[in-house]
Design an enzyme around this catalytic site. Structure first.
Site, mmCIF file in Angstrom:
data_model
loop_
_atom_site.group_PDB
_atom_site.id
_atom_site.type_symbol
_atom_site.label_atom_id
_atom_site.label_comp_id
_atom_site.label_asym_id
_atom_site.label_seq_id
_atom_site.Cartn_x
_atom_site.Cartn_y
_atom_site.Cartn_z
ATOM 1 C CG ASP A 267 -1.983 0.727 1.170
ATOM 2 O OD1 ASP A 267 -1.876 1.920 0.470
ATOM 3 O OD2 ASP A 267 -3.260 0.704 1.913
ATOM 4 N N GLY B 21 -5.022 3.297 -8.313
ATOM 5 C CA GLY B 21 -5.297 3.163 -9.544
ATOM 6 C C GLY B 21 -4.662 4.516 -10.315
ATOM 7 C CG ASP C 41 -9.054 2.977 1.288
ATOM 8 O OD1 ASP C 41 -8.469 2.470 0.655
ATOM 9 O OD2 ASP C 41 -8.628 3.280 2.632
#
Length: 504
Positions: A265, A305, A326
């Protein structure tokens, strides 16, 4: 959050007491700071009347001061922490005798801090370490995910309130409920498992996870696989230790523990890696490190993205990549992601999947029909099916949504095509998805607030067949010339249109 390299210190660190000099320049060390963003020092310089500077943070490294200018006796600037969704606001530095006072906000954190004047040695001690990124290369991708990954993740239900005992209970529940046998095999521990690094830099789990290798063994013994979470930045999204500066070391640690899946992440790495080249490089770096361990580890890229990630995700060794921010357990957020933020369809296929984030089914924020839409959309998109609920205590309705074999088969179809809208008409949408056996999946979606009749001809959506299977109702009927279904508010119907001679 984002990246800045090179922390060379600036000359002339002292200011006249009580006010900024005519040409302000200097360096200050903060007396304290909230854990987020963990500010340590502020440096200002003036070159030929042009002000510039940087603010150093444990999360973001050295952040440049944007739009830096004087406002009376004060200095005013903005900070860009690398997150394009966060609006930059003014930060004010006010001289107060031998100190300065800095007030403002970064992301969600307001602060009101004081800092004292510092000499070169004190500032130098707060240098933020920087590391070179690898030259661009293609990482050989292991074929570890011929169909979208299925499993469970801790974040949506538990956030950082997670432990070894909870994970073991989840693993047992996946088996007892039949979810494992339905295909949900990954048990992914998201943010919050990390502890501290030892003197050699090896990362250890926190006290909630006394033995990660033993936990992996427990999960594996039940026919399941273990996933973990990290970040290329200094801090994870929840403020735990990221892999910054320890990429190869952490990859080997994960492999030694028996990890089978890594979610990586971007988080505070946004401040360092905030253009297409550096984001590619940092994900390439971990992809290379995972491959070097020799262990098969599914690699999940979580960078929201950006930079058309689906076009290069496989090239860094990735198997799935987030297409959006999210998800939340509300119909509006789920629908916005599922209908509007689902990635570029031609990026999806065996061993590489658009990931619209985890499932919220069973967490209570949506109704049964809305969760049915959630599952139908994700299946039509060939999305990873990663549960986010507490599988130890599910209602029969939740379990029925998650274990419908025919719906899962649409998601797991070996062709790996991503469904797309064939028709949009106000608040209704009709999606189609080609399947490996020549059948076509058809999703009928009602995004409106009242029950609606959705009808049309098969020819108009370029679908043909002789038998229509309603997958949620488990019923068959002849295709005829078209379809007509009453679809409830926020609901969905999922059909499989089967050509003549095809076995269902």
């Amino acid at each position: 959050m984002r990246k800045l390299l090179a922390t060379t210190l600036l000359s002339g660190f002292l200011l006249a007491p009580g006010a900024f000099a005519e040409t302000p320049k200097g360096g200050w060390v903060f007396d304290s700071s909230p854990d987020f963003p963990g500010f340590t020092r502020l440096v200002i310089e003036d070159k030929a009347g042009k002000l510039s500077g940087k603010l150093t943070s444990h999360w973001y490294g050295d952040l440049p001061l944007t739009d830096l200018h004087k406002d009376g006796d004060n200095l005013v600037f903005k900070l860009y922490n690398g997150n394009p969704r966060v609006t930059m606001t003014d930060i004010v530095v006010k001289p107060e005798g031998q100190t300065v006072r800095m007030t403002g906000k970064v992301w969600y954190q307001d602060f009101d801090l004081t800092a004292h004047k510092a000499k070169r040695a004190e500032l130098k001690a707060l240098d933020f370490p920087t590391y070179p990124l690898p030259a661009k290369a293609v990482v050989p991708q292991k074929p570890l995910s011929p169909t979208p990954p299925m499993g469970w993740s801790s974040w949506n239900k538990f956030a950082t309130d997670i432990s070894d005992q909870t994970v073991r209970e989840i693993a047992d529940a996946l088996v007892a409920s039949g979810l494992r046998d339905a295909g949900y095999v990954y048990v992914n521990i998201d943010d919050g498992w990390q502890g501290e690094r030892d003197a050699k830099g090896v990362l250890h789990p926190n006290t909630n996870f006394p033995d990660m290798k033993a936990l992996a063994d427990y999960v594996h013994a039940r026919g399941l696989k273990l996933g973990l979470y990290s970040s290329p930045g200094p801090k994870t999204c929840a403020g735990y230790a990221g892999s910054y500066g320890h990429i190869k070391q952490d990859a080997q640690t994960f492999a030694d523990w028996g990890v089978d899946y890594l979610k990586y992440d971007l988080c505070s790495g946004e401040a360092f890696y905030n253009n297409a080249e550096t984001v590619y490089a940092t994900y390439q770096e971990m992809g290379e490190a995972l491959n070097a361990t020799g262990r098969d580890i599914v690699y999940s890229l979580c960078q929201y993205g950006r930079f058309d990630v689906g076009s290069w995700g496989r090239d860094v060794g990735g198997h799935l990549w987030r297409t959006t921010g999210d998800i939340e357990d509300t119909y509006d957020v789920m629908a916005k992601i599922g209908f509007d933020k689902n990635g570029v369809a031609n990026h999806t296929g065996p061993n590489g999947w658009n990931d619209p984030d985890m499932l919220e089914i069973g967490n209570g924020g949506m109704g049964f029909d809305e969760y049915k839409t959630h599952m139908t959309l994700w299946a039509m998109m060939s999305a990873p099916l990663v549960l986010g609920n507490d599988v130890r205590s599910m209602t029969p309705e939740t379990l029925s949504l998650l274990t419908n074999k025919e719906v899962i088969a649409i998601d797991q179809d070996r062709l790996g095509a991503q469904g797309l809208p064939a028709r949009k008409d106000g608040q209704t949408e009709v999606w189609t998805k080609k399947l490996a056996d020549g059948s076509t999946a058809v999703g009928l979606f009602n995004r409106g607030d009242t029950t609606t009749l959705i009808s049309g001809s098969w020819a108009d959506i370029k679908v043909s067949g002789t038998t229509v299977r309603d997958l949620w109702a488990a019923s068959d009927h002849h295709a005829d010339d078209g379809y007509t279904y009453s679809v409830p508010k926020h609901g969905a119907v999922l059909l499989r249109v089967i050509p003549e001679g095809n076995a269902r």
